[in-house]
Design a protein around this motif. Sequence first.
Motif, PDB file in Angstrom:
ATOM      1  N   VAL A 209       0.819  -1.215   0.000  1.00  0.00           N
ATOM      2  CA  VAL A 209       0.000   0.000   0.000  1.00  0.00           C
ATOM      3  C   VAL A 209       0.855   1.269   0.000  1.00  0.00           C
ATOM      4  N   CYS A 210       2.137   1.144   0.353  1.00  0.00           N
ATOM      5  CA  CYS A 210       3.052   2.292   0.343  1.00  0.00           C
ATOM      6  C   CYS A 210       4.074   2.191  -0.784  1.00  0.00           C
ATOM      7  N   SER A 211       3.763   1.400  -1.797  1.00  0.00           N
ATOM      8  CA  SER A 211       4.685   1.242  -2.925  1.00  0.00           C
ATOM      9  C   SER A 211       5.035   2.605  -3.519  1.00  0.00           C
ATOM     10  N   PRO A 212       6.314   2.819  -3.814  1.00  0.00           N
ATOM     11  CA  PRO A 212       6.717   4.101  -4.400  1.00  0.00           C
ATOM     12  C   PRO A 212       6.436   4.196  -5.897  1.00  0.00           C
ATOM     13  N   SER A 213       5.679   3.269  -6.448  1.00  0.00           N
ATOM     14  CA  SER A 213       5.393   3.260  -7.882  1.00  0.00           C
ATOM     15  C   SER A 213       4.431   4.377  -8.276  1.00  0.00           C
ATOM     16  N   ALA A 214       4.455   4.739  -9.542  1.00  0.00           N
ATOM     17  CA  ALA A 214       3.506   5.727 -10.065  1.00  0.00           C
ATOM     18  C   ALA A 214       2.079   5.186  -9.987  1.00  0.00           C
TER      19      ALA A 214
ATOM     20  N   VAL B  79      -3.300   6.822  -5.463  1.00  0.00           N
ATOM     21  CA  VAL B  79      -4.402   5.873  -5.587  1.00  0.00           C
ATOM     22  C   VAL B  79      -4.447   5.045  -4.303  1.00  0.00           C
ATOM     23  N   LEU B  80      -5.510   5.234  -3.517  1.00  0.00           N
ATOM     24  CA  LEU B  80      -5.664   4.527  -2.254  1.00  0.00           C
ATOM     25  C   LEU B  80      -5.796   3.032  -2.531  1.00  0.00           C
ATOM     26  N   GLN B  81      -4.942   2.245  -1.920  1.00  0.00           N
ATOM     27  CA  GLN B  81      -4.912   0.803  -2.133  1.00  0.00           C
ATOM     28  C   GLN B  81      -5.772   0.093  -1.087  1.00  0.00           C
ATOM     29  N   THR B  82      -6.572  -0.846  -1.528  1.00  0.00           N
ATOM     30  CA  THR B  82      -7.393  -1.641  -0.623  1.00  0.00           C
ATOM     31  C   THR B  82      -7.313  -3.105  -1.025  1.00  0.00           C
ATOM     32  N   GLY B  83      -7.778  -3.973  -0.125  1.00  0.00           N
ATOM     33  CA  GLY B  83      -7.812  -5.397  -0.418  1.00  0.00           C
ATOM     34  C   GLY B  83      -6.441  -6.037  -0.487  1.00  0.00           C
ATOM     35  N   LYS B  84      -5.474  -5.517   0.249  1.00  0.00           N
ATOM     36  CA  LYS B  84      -4.092  -6.011   0.164  1.00  0.00           C
ATOM     37  C   LYS B  84      -3.641  -6.756   1.417  1.00  0.00           C
ATOM     38  N   ARG B  85      -4.555  -7.026   2.340  1.00  0.00           N
ATOM     39  CA  ARG B  85      -4.185  -7.679   3.601  1.00  0.00           C
ATOM     40  C   ARG B  85      -3.485  -9.031   3.376  1.00  0.00           C
ATOM     41  N   GLU B  86      -3.940  -9.795   2.394  1.00  0.00           N
ATOM     42  CA  GLU B  86      -3.401 -11.139   2.154  1.00  0.00           C
ATOM     43  C   GLU B  86      -2.350 -11.181   1.044  1.00  0.00           C
ATOM     44  N   VAL B  87      -1.916 -10.015   0.550  1.00  0.00           N
ATOM     45  CA  VAL B  87      -0.951  -9.989  -0.542  1.00  0.00           C
ATOM     46  C   VAL B  87       0.352 -10.673  -0.121  1.00  0.00           C
ATOM     47  N   GLU B  88       0.979 -11.321  -1.074  1.00  0.00           N
ATOM     48  CA  GLU B  88       2.264 -11.994  -0.829  1.00  0.00           C
ATOM     49  C   GLU B  88       3.315 -11.413  -1.755  1.00  0.00           C
ATOM     50  N   ILE B  89       4.559 -11.594  -1.381  1.00  0.00           N
ATOM     51  CA  ILE B  89       5.668 -11.260  -2.272  1.00  0.00           C
ATOM     52  C   ILE B  89       6.075 -12.576  -2.921  1.00  0.00           C
ATOM     53  N   ILE B  90       5.991 -12.621  -4.251  1.00  0.00           N
ATOM     54  CA  ILE B  90       6.304 -13.868  -4.959  1.00  0.00           C
ATOM     55  C   ILE B  90       7.669 -13.820  -5.636  1.00  0.00           C
TER      56      ILE B  90
ATOM     57  N   GLN C 175      13.692  -8.738  -6.874  1.00  0.00           N
ATOM     58  CA  GLN C 175      14.861  -8.509  -7.727  1.00  0.00           C
ATOM     59  C   GLN C 175      15.659  -7.333  -7.183  1.00  0.00           C
ATOM     60  N   PRO C 176      16.993  -7.459  -7.144  1.00  0.00           N
ATOM     61  CA  PRO C 176      17.799  -6.295  -6.779  1.00  0.00           C
ATOM     62  C   PRO C 176      17.778  -5.281  -7.929  1.00  0.00           C
ATOM     63  N   VAL C 177      17.864  -4.011  -7.580  1.00  0.00           N
ATOM     64  CA  VAL C 177      17.977  -2.946  -8.570  1.00  0.00           C
ATOM     65  C   VAL C 177      19.294  -2.241  -8.275  1.00  0.00           C
ATOM     66  N   GLY C 178      20.280  -2.527  -9.078  1.00  0.00           N
ATOM     67  CA  GLY C 178      21.611  -1.970  -8.841  1.00  0.00           C
ATOM     68  C   GLY C 178      22.078  -2.297  -7.436  1.00  0.00           C
ATOM     69  N   HIS C 179      22.728  -1.326  -6.811  1.00  0.00           N
ATOM     70  CA  HIS C 179      23.198  -1.482  -5.433  1.00  0.00           C
ATOM     71  C   HIS C 179      22.414  -0.581  -4.498  1.00  0.00           C
TER      72      HIS C 179
ATOM     73  N   ASP D 206      -0.609  -9.877  -6.370  1.00  0.00           N
ATOM     74  CA  ASP D 206      -1.694  -9.236  -7.126  1.00  0.00           C
ATOM     75  C   ASP D 206      -1.205  -8.705  -8.474  1.00  0.00           C
ATOM     76  N   GLY D 207       0.046  -9.019  -8.821  1.00  0.00           N
ATOM     77  CA  GLY D 207       0.607  -8.609 -10.102  1.00  0.00           C
ATOM     78  C   GLY D 207       1.390  -7.311 -10.066  1.00  0.00           C
ATOM     79  N   HIS D 208       1.316  -6.564  -8.971  1.00  0.00           N
ATOM     80  CA  HIS D 208       2.041  -5.298  -8.874  1.00  0.00           C
ATOM     81  C   HIS D 208       3.539  -5.581  -8.805  1.00  0.00           C
ATOM     82  N   ASP D 209       4.307  -4.954  -9.714  1.00  0.00           N
ATOM     83  CA  ASP D 209       5.749  -5.187  -9.725  1.00  0.00           C
ATOM     84  C   ASP D 209       6.549  -3.958 -10.152  1.00  0.00           C
ATOM     85  N   SER D 210       5.921  -2.789 -10.106  1.00  0.00           N
ATOM     86  CA  SER D 210       6.611  -1.596 -10.604  1.00  0.00           C
ATOM     87  C   SER D 210       7.199  -0.707  -9.508  1.00  0.00           C
TER      88      SER D 210
END
Length: 141
Positions: free
Chosen positions: A42-47, A58-69, A72-76, A85-89
């Motif tokens: 819910v605090c993702s820094p994505s656009a 965009v207020l995020q809801t319905g994320k209580r059961e979300v998992e990290i699947i 990936q590292p981004v540089g250092h 839920d498919g969010h990966d940005s």
Amino acid sequence: MAGLQKDSPLPTDITVHQQTRRLEIAFSDGKRFEIPFELLRVCSPSAEVKGHGPGQEVLQTGKREVEIIGVQPVGHYALQPTFSDGHDSGIFSWDYLYQLGAEQDRYWSDYLARLQQAGVDRDAPMPDPRAPGCGTGGSTR
């Protein structure tokens, strides 16, 4: 989100705990945080979550059961998790992860206050942006 500061603590250990849905991260200054997946999502820094400017969040809801699947590292300087839920940005800098961990109570309070102000339940499903009548030009029949 601001970049890595010169004197920023760096992560020394990162563990994804699937059962408790928490990201555990230890830093070089000795601090260790366990950040719930839901808070990360819910605090993702994505656009997609933060928008492209003030007032576009965009207020995020319905994320209580979300998992990290996946993670990936981004540089250092950051991590990029993939959520169930498919969010990966969202690219989470070490500074932002440290801030989220250190200020979890404030982030949770702010999130719950935004939900209350919007009159939305934390577990309400997110509206489908592809649904007819949502600016997609789709038929409402």
